[in-house]
Design an enzyme around this catalytic site. Structure first.
Site, PDB file in Angstrom:
ATOM      1  N   SER A 177     -17.497  -5.998   1.865  1.00 48.76           N
ATOM      2  CA  SER A 177     -18.332  -7.181   1.721  1.00 48.76           C
ATOM      3  C   SER A 177     -17.529  -8.392   2.161  1.00 48.76           C
ATOM      4  O   SER A 177     -16.606  -8.834   1.478  1.00 48.76           O
ATOM      5  CB  SER A 177     -18.768  -7.340   0.258  1.00 48.76           C
ATOM      6  N   ASP A 218     -23.453 -10.995   3.428  1.00 51.57           N
ATOM      7  CA  ASP A 218     -24.454 -11.479   2.469  1.00 51.57           C
ATOM      8  C   ASP A 218     -24.987 -12.840   2.893  1.00 51.57           C
ATOM      9  O   ASP A 218     -24.216 -13.795   3.070  1.00 51.57           O
ATOM     10  CB  ASP A 218     -23.844 -11.590   1.075  1.00 51.57           C
ATOM     11  N   GLY A 269     -26.603 -11.978  -5.987  1.00 50.43           N
ATOM     12  CA  GLY A 269     -26.297 -13.391  -5.837  1.00 50.43           C
ATOM     13  C   GLY A 269     -24.868 -13.790  -6.097  1.00 50.43           C
ATOM     14  O   GLY A 269     -24.423 -14.825  -5.610  1.00 50.43           O
ATOM     15  N   PHE A 270     -24.120 -12.974  -6.854  1.00 47.90           N
ATOM     16  CA  PHE A 270     -22.746 -13.355  -7.199  1.00 47.90           C
ATOM     17  C   PHE A 270     -21.835 -12.139  -7.164  1.00 47.90           C
ATOM     18  O   PHE A 270     -22.230 -11.047  -7.595  1.00 47.90           O
ATOM     19  CB  PHE A 270     -22.683 -13.978  -8.596  1.00 47.90           C
ATOM     20  N   ASP A 312     -24.541  -1.446  -3.925  1.00 47.13           N
ATOM     21  CA  ASP A 312     -23.960  -2.773  -3.801  1.00 47.13           C
ATOM     22  C   ASP A 312     -23.823  -3.367  -5.202  1.00 47.13           C
ATOM     23  O   ASP A 312     -24.805  -3.484  -5.928  1.00 47.13           O
ATOM     24  CB  ASP A 312     -24.847  -3.673  -2.937  1.00 47.13           C
ATOM     25  N   GLY A 313     -22.581  -3.711  -5.577  1.00 46.98           N
ATOM     26  CA  GLY A 313     -22.363  -4.374  -6.854  1.00 46.98           C
ATOM     27  C   GLY A 313     -21.421  -3.623  -7.771  1.00 46.98           C
ATOM     28  O   GLY A 313     -21.708  -2.497  -8.162  1.00 46.98           O
TER      29      GLY A 313
END
Length: 218
Positions: free
Chosen positions: A9, A36, A143-144, A175-176
């Site tokens: 990312s 992103d 978003g973060f 993702d995350g």
């Protein structure tokens, strides 16, 4: 267990030496650069700019994806395809006509893909899966960076993996909060792609090549 797609990312990269970051990540053996894009509306944050996307796509030797965390993503598909994005993710919740937008992505020569929010179920998006080459499940709210993995998402990964053969054979991504432990667990159930941020790749004080080699072994 399937072969992994390891996707850094680039929101987490060092922008003081972006050219070097791209080179080092490619030499480490990564598969896809993940970019992103946020509009401050669909998510309460702003992500990478068009100049960042253009620079990375022009200098990358591996495919680049863009994750559109934006309202009405269909308005931007042609722009990002023209910049060189190979894969374009949209959030179905952000689009009045997501099926039309996914077809537009394919017509522009890119791979159509959707990102699934933690609160979005398989049943909600199943009719779109026929149009997708990739399905990326969010294991955090979008978003973060730096959030904690939401454990209730784990069974949803298995559902999307198990159903892929019935909807054209899309690849499932995560993702995350994608830590080495989660990569080991999810790769065993058939998740193919892993978006790598601060949980597994960046800020570790180790060469990217060593980290990528270790992640491939999981």
């Amino acid at each position: 267990m399937v072969e992994k797609l390891l996707c850094p990312s680039m929101m987490c990269a060092n922008y003081a030496s972006l050219e070097k970051e791209i080179k080092n990540l490619e030499e480490a053996g990564i598969d896809i650069f993940h970019l992103d894009i946020m509009d401050g509306s669909f998510v309460p944050n702003f992500g990478m700019g068009l100049q960042d996307v253009e620079y990375i796509t022009k200098n990358a030797r591996v495919p680049v994806d863009v994750h559109l965390m934006v309202e009405s993503p269909g308005r931007y598909v042609e722009k990002f395809a023209n910049l060189g994005a190979s894969i374009i993710y949209i959030h179905p919740e952000a689009d009045v006509h997501p099926a039309r937008t996914l077809q537009m992505i394919r017509d522009c020569g890119a791979h159509p893909a959707i990102a699934i929010n933690p609160g979005t179920s398989f049943e909600t998006v199943k009719n779109l899966l026929y149009l997708c080459d990739y399905v990326m499940l969010m294991s955090v709210n979008p978003g973060f960076a730096g959030q904690k993995y939401l454990d209730f998402i784990t069974p949803k990964f298995k559902a999307f993996v198990d159903e892929a053969k019935n909807y054209g054979g899309y690849d499932v991504m995560i993702d995350g909060a994608c830590s080495p432990e989660k990569i080991a667990m999810l790769s065993k159930i058939g998740v193919k792609g892993f978006i790598l941020g601060t949980s597994a790749l960046f800020g570790k004080g180790r060469p990217y090549k060593d980290i990528i080699e270790d992640l491939r072994k999981l």
